[in-house]
Design a protein around this motif. Structure first.
Motif, short mmCIF file in Angstrom:
data_model
loop_
_atom_site.label_atom_id
_atom_site.label_comp_id
_atom_site.label_asym_id
_atom_site.label_seq_id
_atom_site.Cartn_x
_atom_site.Cartn_y
_atom_site.Cartn_z
N ALA A 211 49.00 1.33 11.88
CA ALA A 211 48.50 1.98 13.09
C ALA A 211 47.05 2.43 12.94
O ALA A 211 46.34 2.60 13.93
CB ALA A 211 49.39 3.15 13.46
N GLU A 212 46.62 2.64 11.69
CA GLU A 212 45.27 3.12 11.45
C GLU A 212 44.43 2.11 10.69
O GLU A 212 43.33 2.45 10.24
CB GLU A 212 45.31 4.46 10.70
N ASN A 213 44.92 0.86 10.56
CA ASN A 213 44.20 -0.17 9.79
C ASN A 213 43.78 0.35 8.42
O ASN A 213 42.66 0.09 7.96
CB ASN A 213 42.94 -0.62 10.55
N THR A 214 44.64 1.08 7.78
CA THR A 214 44.27 1.79 6.55
C THR A 214 45.26 1.54 5.43
O THR A 214 46.48 1.48 5.68
CB THR A 214 44.18 3.30 6.83
N ILE A 215 44.73 1.40 4.22
CA ILE A 215 45.58 1.41 3.04
C ILE A 215 45.18 2.58 2.17
O ILE A 215 44.06 3.12 2.29
CB ILE A 215 45.52 0.10 2.23
N TYR A 216 46.10 2.99 1.32
CA TYR A 216 45.86 4.14 0.45
C TYR A 216 46.17 3.77 -0.99
O TYR A 216 47.03 2.94 -1.26
CB TYR A 216 46.76 5.31 0.86
N LEU A 217 45.47 4.42 -1.91
CA LEU A 217 45.78 4.31 -3.32
C LEU A 217 45.94 5.73 -3.84
O LEU A 217 44.96 6.45 -3.99
CB LEU A 217 44.68 3.58 -4.09
N LYS A 218 47.18 6.12 -4.09
CA LYS A 218 47.43 7.44 -4.64
C LYS A 218 47.41 7.33 -6.15
O LYS A 218 48.17 6.57 -6.75
CB LYS A 218 48.79 7.97 -4.17
N MET A 219 46.54 8.12 -6.77
CA MET A 219 46.34 8.05 -8.22
C MET A 219 46.74 9.39 -8.84
O MET A 219 46.10 10.41 -8.55
CB MET A 219 44.88 7.73 -8.52
N ASN A 220 47.77 9.35 -9.64
CA ASN A 220 48.25 10.55 -10.32
C ASN A 220 48.00 10.43 -11.83
O ASN A 220 47.81 9.34 -12.36
CB ASN A 220 49.75 10.74 -10.08
N ASN A 221 48.02 11.57 -12.50
CA ASN A 221 47.86 11.61 -13.96
C ASN A 221 46.65 10.77 -14.39
O ASN A 221 46.76 9.92 -15.27
CB ASN A 221 49.13 11.12 -14.65
N LEU A 222 45.53 11.02 -13.77
CA LEU A 222 44.34 10.24 -14.05
C LEU A 222 43.85 10.45 -15.47
O LEU A 222 43.98 11.55 -16.04
CB LEU A 222 43.23 10.60 -13.06
N LYS A 223 43.30 9.38 -16.03
CA LYS A 223 42.80 9.39 -17.40
C LYS A 223 41.31 9.05 -17.40
O LYS A 223 40.84 8.39 -16.47
CB LYS A 223 43.55 8.35 -18.23
N PRO A 224 40.59 9.45 -18.43
CA PRO A 224 39.15 9.12 -18.49
C PRO A 224 38.90 7.62 -18.37
O PRO A 224 37.88 7.22 -17.79
CB PRO A 224 38.73 9.66 -19.85
N GLU A 225 39.81 6.80 -18.87
CA GLU A 225 39.61 5.35 -18.78
C GLU A 225 39.80 4.81 -17.36
O GLU A 225 39.56 3.64 -17.11
CB GLU A 225 40.56 4.62 -19.75
N ASP A 226 40.23 5.65 -16.43
CA ASP A 226 40.29 5.25 -15.02
C ASP A 226 38.94 5.39 -14.33
O ASP A 226 38.79 4.98 -13.17
CB ASP A 226 41.33 6.10 -14.27
#
Length: 124
Positions: A75-90
């Motif tokens: 409906a919003e032409n949108t995708i999401y990327l939820k990123m949890n427990n992020l690390k420095p290598e991300d």
């Protein structure tokens, strides 16, 4: 011409979370699978996550499995990327891409349209 715009990046401490958004200018009837890729300084662009046009199939890279989730809202032409427990290598510049097919894809050369990229920095 399809415009792709990312948002939601920033600086976060290790263990924290961020949600990236990607919106396309194309009308919802157009069938685009979407994906996220990232590129760290001195490294090649790598696959992160992809989702089919219908949202019924998705894949994430092994390096982020269990931490990152991709989803889409037609409906919003949108995708999401939820990123949890992020690390420095991300830490990297994250790019959103659109490919004019229904099937999700992990190869960046199959994507026709790209956003400008958005920075994600994870401090230790």
């Amino acid at each position: 011409q399809v415009q792709v715009v990312e948002s939601g990046g920033g600086l976060v401490q290790a263990g924290g979370s961020l949600r990236l958004s990607c919106t396309t200018s194309e009308h919802t009837e157009s069938m685009f699978a979407m994906g996220w890729f990232r590129q760290a300084p001195g490294k090649e662009r790598e696959f992160v996550a992809t989702i089919s046009w219908g949202g019924d199939s998705s894949y994430v890279a092994e390096s982020v499995k269990g931490r990152f989730t991709i989803s889409r809202l037609h409906a919003e032409n949108t995708i999401y990327l939820k990123m949890n427990n992020l690390k420095p290598e991300d830490t990297a510049l994250y790019y959103c891409g659109a490919k004019p097919t229904t099937n999700a894809g992990i190869w960046f050369m199959t994507y026709d349209y790209w956003g400008q990229g958005i920075q994600v920095t994870v401090s230790s």
